[in-house]
Design a protein around this motif. Structure first.
Motif, PDB file in Angstrom:
ATOM      1  N   GLU A 179       0.809  -1.212   0.000  1.00 44.17           N
ATOM      2  CA  GLU A 179       0.000   0.000   0.000  1.00 44.17           C
ATOM      3  C   GLU A 179       0.848   1.270   0.000  1.00 44.17           C
ATOM      4  OE1 GLU A 179      -2.726  -0.180   3.238  1.00 44.17           O
ATOM      5  OE2 GLU A 179      -3.944  -1.782   2.350  1.00 44.17           O
ATOM      6  N   ALA A 180       2.151   1.126   0.074  1.00 48.61           N
ATOM      7  CA  ALA A 180       3.053   2.284   0.081  1.00 48.61           C
ATOM      8  C   ALA A 180       3.984   2.238  -1.127  1.00 48.61           C
ATOM      9  CB  ALA A 180       3.850   2.326   1.386  1.00 48.61           C
ATOM     10  N   THR A 181       3.421   1.919  -2.286  1.00 49.97           N
ATOM     11  CA  THR A 181       4.212   1.871  -3.517  1.00 49.97           C
ATOM     12  C   THR A 181       4.296   3.291  -4.088  1.00 49.97           C
ATOM     13  OG1 THR A 181       3.352  -0.350  -3.925  1.00 49.97           O
ATOM     14  CG2 THR A 181       4.501   0.722  -5.751  1.00 49.97           C
ATOM     15  N   THR A 182       5.291   4.043  -3.646  1.00 53.29           N
ATOM     16  CA  THR A 182       5.456   5.434  -4.050  1.00 53.29           C
ATOM     17  C   THR A 182       6.215   5.534  -5.364  1.00 53.29           C
ATOM     18  OG1 THR A 182       7.553   5.660  -2.874  1.00 53.29           O
ATOM     19  CG2 THR A 182       5.528   6.110  -1.613  1.00 53.29           C
ATOM     20  N   ASP A 183       6.321   6.752  -5.883  1.00 49.68           N
ATOM     21  CA  ASP A 183       7.101   6.978  -7.101  1.00 49.68           C
ATOM     22  C   ASP A 183       8.560   6.579  -6.888  1.00 49.68           C
ATOM     23  OD1 ASP A 183       4.968   7.899  -8.562  1.00 49.68           O
ATOM     24  OD2 ASP A 183       5.379  10.019  -8.216  1.00 49.68           O
ATOM     25  N   MET A 184       9.098   6.880  -5.703  1.00 53.20           N
ATOM     26  CA  MET A 184      10.497   6.537  -5.445  1.00 53.20           C
ATOM     27  C   MET A 184      10.690   5.023  -5.384  1.00 53.20           C
ATOM     28  SD  MET A 184      11.887   9.455  -2.806  1.00 53.20           S
ATOM     29  CE  MET A 184      10.649   9.164  -1.550  1.00 53.20           C
ATOM     30  N   VAL A 185       9.733   4.314  -4.834  1.00 50.41           N
ATOM     31  CA  VAL A 185       9.803   2.851  -4.831  1.00 50.41           C
ATOM     32  C   VAL A 185       9.786   2.327  -6.267  1.00 50.41           C
ATOM     33  CG1 VAL A 185       8.585   0.726  -4.213  1.00 50.41           C
ATOM     34  CG2 VAL A 185       8.798   2.564  -2.533  1.00 50.41           C
ATOM     35  N   GLU A 186       8.910   2.895  -7.105  1.00 46.26           N
ATOM     36  CA  GLU A 186       8.860   2.496  -8.511  1.00 46.26           C
ATOM     37  C   GLU A 186      10.199   2.769  -9.201  1.00 46.26           C
ATOM     38  OE1 GLU A 186       6.822   0.831 -10.137  1.00 46.26           O
ATOM     39  OE2 GLU A 186       4.812   1.027  -9.297  1.00 46.26           O
ATOM     40  N   ASP A 187      10.827   3.896  -8.876  1.00 44.49           N
ATOM     41  CA  ASP A 187      12.130   4.203  -9.459  1.00 44.49           C
ATOM     42  C   ASP A 187      13.157   3.135  -9.077  1.00 44.49           C
ATOM     43  OD1 ASP A 187      11.482   6.545 -10.825  1.00 44.49           O
ATOM     44  OD2 ASP A 187      11.745   7.785  -9.051  1.00 44.49           O
ATOM     45  N   PHE A 188      13.147   2.724  -7.803  1.00 45.56           N
ATOM     46  CA  PHE A 188      14.134   1.738  -7.361  1.00 45.56           C
ATOM     47  C   PHE A 188      13.830   0.371  -7.950  1.00 45.56           C
ATOM     48  CE2 PHE A 188      16.513  -0.962  -4.427  1.00 45.56           C
ATOM     49  CZ  PHE A 188      17.725  -0.283  -4.410  1.00 45.56           C
ATOM     50  N   ILE A 189      12.557   0.039  -8.096  1.00 43.35           N
ATOM     51  CA  ILE A 189      12.184  -1.215  -8.755  1.00 43.35           C
ATOM     52  C   ILE A 189      12.756  -1.242 -10.169  1.00 43.35           C
ATOM     53  CG2 ILE A 189      10.254  -2.543  -9.708  1.00 43.35           C
ATOM     54  CD1 ILE A 189       8.580  -1.547  -7.323  1.00 43.35           C
ATOM     55  N   GLY A 190      12.615  -0.128 -10.881  1.00 44.07           N
ATOM     56  CA  GLY A 190      13.163  -0.056 -12.232  1.00 44.07           C
ATOM     57  C   GLY A 190      14.659  -0.296 -12.256  1.00 44.07           C
ATOM     58  N   ILE A 191      15.363   0.209 -11.251  1.00 46.52           N
ATOM     59  CA  ILE A 191      16.820   0.037 -11.202  1.00 46.52           C
ATOM     60  C   ILE A 191      17.191  -1.419 -10.956  1.00 46.52           C
ATOM     61  CG2 ILE A 191      18.857   0.564  -9.801  1.00 46.52           C
ATOM     62  CD1 ILE A 191      17.744   3.430  -9.537  1.00 46.52           C
ATOM     63  N   VAL A 192      16.547  -2.067  -9.985  1.00 48.71           N
ATOM     64  CA  VAL A 192      16.915  -3.458  -9.693  1.00 48.71           C
ATOM     65  C   VAL A 192      16.485  -4.401 -10.808  1.00 48.71           C
ATOM     66  CG1 VAL A 192      16.857  -3.103  -7.198  1.00 48.71           C
ATOM     67  CG2 VAL A 192      14.818  -3.954  -8.358  1.00 48.71           C
ATOM     68  N   ARG A 193      15.457  -4.013 -11.572  1.00 45.04           N
ATOM     69  CA  ARG A 193      15.032  -4.839 -12.707  1.00 45.04           C
ATOM     70  C   ARG A 193      15.889  -4.584 -13.946  1.00 45.04           C
ATOM     71  NH1 ARG A 193      10.543  -7.833 -12.348  1.00 45.04           N
ATOM     72  NH2 ARG A 193       8.896  -7.342 -10.836  1.00 45.04           N
ATOM     73  N   GLY A 194      16.796  -3.617 -13.878  1.00 42.36           N
ATOM     74  CA  GLY A 194      17.689  -3.353 -14.993  1.00 42.36           C
ATOM     75  C   GLY A 194      17.089  -2.508 -16.086  1.00 42.36           C
ATOM     76  N   ARG A 195      15.993  -1.787 -15.788  1.00 41.27           N
ATOM     77  CA  ARG A 195      15.403  -0.931 -16.813  1.00 41.27           C
ATOM     78  C   ARG A 195      16.304   0.263 -17.078  1.00 41.27           C
ATOM     79  NH1 ARG A 195       9.744  -0.513 -13.708  1.00 41.27           N
ATOM     80  NH2 ARG A 195       9.169  -2.707 -13.727  1.00 41.27           N
ATOM     81  N   THR A 196      16.294   0.725 -18.324  1.00 40.12           N
ATOM     82  CA  THR A 196      17.052   1.918 -18.670  1.00 40.12           C
ATOM     83  C   THR A 196      16.298   3.148 -18.203  1.00 40.12           C
ATOM     84  OG1 THR A 196      16.005   2.159 -20.839  1.00 40.12           O
ATOM     85  CG2 THR A 196      17.970   0.754 -20.713  1.00 40.12           C
ATOM     86  N   VAL A 197      16.987   4.289 -18.222  1.00 43.06           N
ATOM     87  CA  VAL A 197      16.373   5.525 -17.746  1.00 43.06           C
ATOM     88  C   VAL A 197      15.189   5.924 -18.614  1.00 43.06           C
ATOM     89  CG1 VAL A 197      17.869   7.048 -19.097  1.00 43.06           C
ATOM     90  CG2 VAL A 197      16.881   7.861 -16.942  1.00 43.06           C
ATOM     91  N   ASN A 198      15.177   5.511 -19.889  1.00 44.07           N
ATOM     92  CA  ASN A 198      14.090   5.863 -20.811  1.00 44.07           C
ATOM     93  C   ASN A 198      13.077   4.736 -20.987  1.00 44.07           C
ATOM     94  OD1 ASN A 198      15.103   8.451 -21.431  1.00 44.07           O
ATOM     95  ND2 ASN A 198      16.598   7.540 -22.823  1.00 44.07           N
ATOM     96  N   SER A 199      13.111   3.751 -20.092  1.00 42.75           N
ATOM     97  CA  SER A 199      12.183   2.635 -20.208  1.00 42.75           C
ATOM     98  C   SER A 199      10.751   3.128 -20.153  1.00 42.75           C
ATOM     99  CB  SER A 199      12.424   1.631 -19.073  1.00 42.75           C
ATOM    100  OG  SER A 199      11.377   0.695 -19.014  1.00 42.75           O
ATOM    101  N   SER A 200       9.889   2.509 -20.981  1.00 43.36           N
ATOM    102  CA  SER A 200       8.488   2.913 -21.032  1.00 43.36           C
ATOM    103  C   SER A 200       7.764   2.597 -19.738  1.00 43.36           C
ATOM    104  CB  SER A 200       7.782   2.193 -22.192  1.00 43.36           C
ATOM    105  OG  SER A 200       7.845   0.788 -22.012  1.00 43.36           O
TER     106      SER A 200
END
Length: 257
Positions: A179-200
């Protein structure tokens, strides 16, 4: 994120043996305006820290309460036994639990394995921490089974470790309150999943174009196609035969020999 005037900070909890350095470096490169604060916590206390809101997400050891937490498994660790450097086990590359059946095995209170029954012979008392248990191994009191990262964290020159091929293993995951999935959490998820900075799928992805501009472009392209089609068919008669432009020269008929 809150509506306060203070700069937002992403707080990442991590348990002993977890190694967040790579992801922290990428975060600092991509989001230098948002500080990342590391919060070291014992493995048994990680869930409580996240529930209390003292960290936004954490590198924890599974299992966690999936009814409350979202979790992304990251990797599974090799399990090893820590022994003195002169122990007979050092003569082999790996061991089984049966090989340790006659050994005194230390079971610290912060042990990360949920043993149904700890292997080997039980020590006289349980050490308070894994670090204390390592000291007892060095003193010749017993042996210790831990994830490899903890053996490396508490490395001593007078100790070595060997893989235990049939022992339980420890899974490390990124976890956070669902219930606390913030924008910053989403940003960190993207990093650990290996998404690029421009990932859709990332928060930093480019926003879609407004419908008006998109429609204008689509209309222009459709008009271009119509113009192009018209240009191709401009020189044709209604019957479908090719016409001859006014300025074209007609060839003279050949004379017969």
């Amino acid at each position: 994120m809150t509506g306060s005037d203070e700069s937002p900070t992403f707080r990442l909890a991590y348990v002993p043996g977890a190694t967040p350095a790579k992801w922290v470096r990428i975060w600092n490169e991509r989001l230098p305006e948002i500080p990342l604060a590391l919060v070291a916590v014992p493995a048994a206390e990680a869930s409580g820290v996240l529930r209390a809101g003292d960290a936004d997400a954490g590198l924890v050891r599974l299992p966690v309460d999936r009814a409350y937490f979202s979790a992304i498994p990251l990797y599974t660790e090799t399990t090893v036994v820590v022994v003195p450097k002169d122990h007979l086990i050092t003569a082999v590359d790996e061991v089984t639990l049966d090989d340790l059946a006659d050994e005194v095995l230390l079971n610290p209170l912060d042990d990360v394995f949920a043993w149904d029954r700890p292997p080997g012979e039980a020590a006289f008392e349980r050490p308070a921490t894994t670090e204390d248990a390592v000291e007892l191994v060095a003193a010749g009191i017993g042996l210790l089974i831990v994830p490899q990262s903890l053996a490396r964290l508490h490395h001593r020159r007078d100790l070595v470790h060997r893989p235990v091929v049939d022992a339980p293993r420890s899974d490390v995951a990124l976890a956070w309150p669902e219930e606390a999935t913030t924008d910053m959490v989403e940003d960190f998820i993207g990093i650990v999943r290996g998404r690029t900075v421009n990932s859709s799928r990332g928060r930093k992805a480019a926003a879609p174009e407004p419908a008006g501009k998109s429609g204008a472009k689509s209309g222009a392209k459709a008009g271009d196609r119509r113009t192009s089609t018209g240009a191709k068919t401009a020189g044709r008669n209604p019957g479908g035969k090719s016409g001859v432009s006014k300025g074209a020269k007609r060839r003279k008929p050949r004379r017969r020999a």
